[in-house]
Design a protein around this motif. Structure first.
Motif, PDB file in Angstrom:
ATOM      1  N   VAL A  32      42.490  43.338  43.678  1.00  0.00           N
ATOM      2  CA  VAL A  32      41.601  43.323  44.848  1.00  0.00           C
ATOM      3  C   VAL A  32      40.782  42.036  44.870  1.00  0.00           C
ATOM      4  O   VAL A  32      40.676  41.356  45.910  1.00  0.00           O
ATOM      5  CB  VAL A  32      40.683  44.559  44.819  1.00  0.00           C
ATOM      6  CG1 VAL A  32      39.593  44.416  45.858  1.00  0.00           C
ATOM      7  CG2 VAL A  32      41.490  45.818  45.081  1.00  0.00           C
ATOM      8  N   GLY A  33      40.223  41.658  43.719  1.00  0.00           N
ATOM      9  CA  GLY A  33      39.400  40.454  43.668  1.00  0.00           C
ATOM     10  C   GLY A  33      40.184  39.217  44.022  1.00  0.00           C
ATOM     11  O   GLY A  33      39.771  38.408  44.861  1.00  0.00           O
ATOM     12  N   LEU A  34      41.344  39.061  43.394  1.00  0.00           N
ATOM     13  CA  LEU A  34      42.154  37.872  43.662  1.00  0.00           C
ATOM     14  C   LEU A  34      42.594  37.821  45.117  1.00  0.00           C
ATOM     15  O   LEU A  34      42.501  36.777  45.764  1.00  0.00           O
ATOM     16  CB  LEU A  34      43.390  37.872  42.752  1.00  0.00           C
ATOM     17  CG  LEU A  34      43.214  37.194  41.415  1.00  0.00           C
ATOM     18  CD1 LEU A  34      44.512  37.235  40.640  1.00  0.00           C
ATOM     19  CD2 LEU A  34      42.807  35.753  41.625  1.00  0.00           C
ATOM     20  N   THR A  35      43.051  38.977  45.626  1.00  0.00           N
ATOM     21  CA  THR A  35      43.534  38.979  47.006  1.00  0.00           C
ATOM     22  C   THR A  35      42.420  38.611  47.965  1.00  0.00           C
ATOM     23  O   THR A  35      42.627  37.802  48.880  1.00  0.00           O
ATOM     24  CB  THR A  35      44.079  40.364  47.381  1.00  0.00           C
ATOM     25  OG1 THR A  35      44.650  40.958  46.247  1.00  0.00           O
ATOM     26  CG2 THR A  35      45.128  40.248  48.452  1.00  0.00           C
ATOM     27  N   SER A  36      41.223  39.184  47.745  1.00  0.00           N
ATOM     28  CA  SER A  36      40.145  38.875  48.688  1.00  0.00           C
ATOM     29  C   SER A  36      39.764  37.405  48.597  1.00  0.00           C
ATOM     30  O   SER A  36      39.497  36.760  49.613  1.00  0.00           O
ATOM     31  CB  SER A  36      38.940  39.777  48.432  1.00  0.00           C
ATOM     32  OG  SER A  36      38.560  39.687  47.096  1.00  0.00           O
ATOM     33  N   CYS A  37      39.778  36.841  47.374  1.00  0.00           N
ATOM     34  CA  CYS A  37      39.502  35.416  47.235  1.00  0.00           C
ATOM     35  C   CYS A  37      40.516  34.590  48.024  1.00  0.00           C
ATOM     36  O   CYS A  37      40.159  33.724  48.824  1.00  0.00           O
ATOM     37  CB  CYS A  37      39.592  35.003  45.768  1.00  0.00           C
ATOM     38  SG  CYS A  37      38.042  35.136  44.894  1.00  0.00           S
TER      39      CYS A  37
END
Lengths: 143, 44
Positions: B17-22
């Protein structure tokens, strides 16, 4: 082991290149550990092996053997590297499709063939280069 | 906002989730502009 938070940026975290941190690993000692600490102030020959190990564990997070053991982290690192290289390739592919303007007409096969013909007609570099490799009588490249 | 590394270990889901949102926040606006470059050009 006693409690106490362990964050990589506190001084209690011994590293190979920083083996003697100012703060001990465990700062909040229970009664038993307090007693052990008191006993440590006496002669160390009185300590048993297990007590020495316990004292070491109070002071340090890891032994050198534990710090030096091999880990498979490099596999994760290399996997991430290749993943992001692949991701960058996807981004570039997307740009080629949706961002880049169409190629200039001078890069079409037809124009490139015409340009090559023109260079041959002008006998470009006839000694060692292009024209020297073209057979003007048979109209083909020299074997 | 935290400037320290996470205290616990991150799960796969949190990482994803973190990587995708970044990536989405950085790449989507830039991509939108890039793919609409032609429409921003003043007609000559």
């Amino acid at each position: 082991r006693g409690g106490g938070k362990m964050s990589p940026y506190t001084n209690c975290y011994a590293q190979r290149y920083y083996p003697m941190p100012e703060e001990p690993f465990c700062t909040e000692l229970n009664a038993e550990e307090q007693a052990l600490k008191e006993k440590e102030k006496g002669s160390w020959t009185q300590l048993t092996h297990a007590e020495k190990v316990a004292l070491y564990r109070l002071q340090f997070n890891e032994t050198f053997a534990e710090m030096n053991r091999r880990s498979n982290e490099w596999k994760t690192v290399m996997g991430c590297v290749f993943f992001f290289i692949g991701f960058a390739a996807l981004v570039i592919w997307w740009q080629r499709v949706y961002v880049f303007p169409p190629k200039p007409i001078t890069l079409t096969d037809e124009r490139k063939a015409q340009q090559l013909q023109r260079m041959l007609d002008m006998k470009v570099n006839p000694v060692q280069g292009l024209a020297s490799r073209w057979d003007y009588e048979k109209k083909q490249w020299k074997k | 906002i935290h400037s320290l590394p996470p205290e616990g270990k991150l799960g796969i889901m949190e990482l994803a989730v973190g990587l995708t949102s970044c990536f989405v926040t950085f790449l989507l606006p830039a991509g939108w502009i890039l793919s609409h470059l032609e429409t921003y050009r003043r007609p000559e």
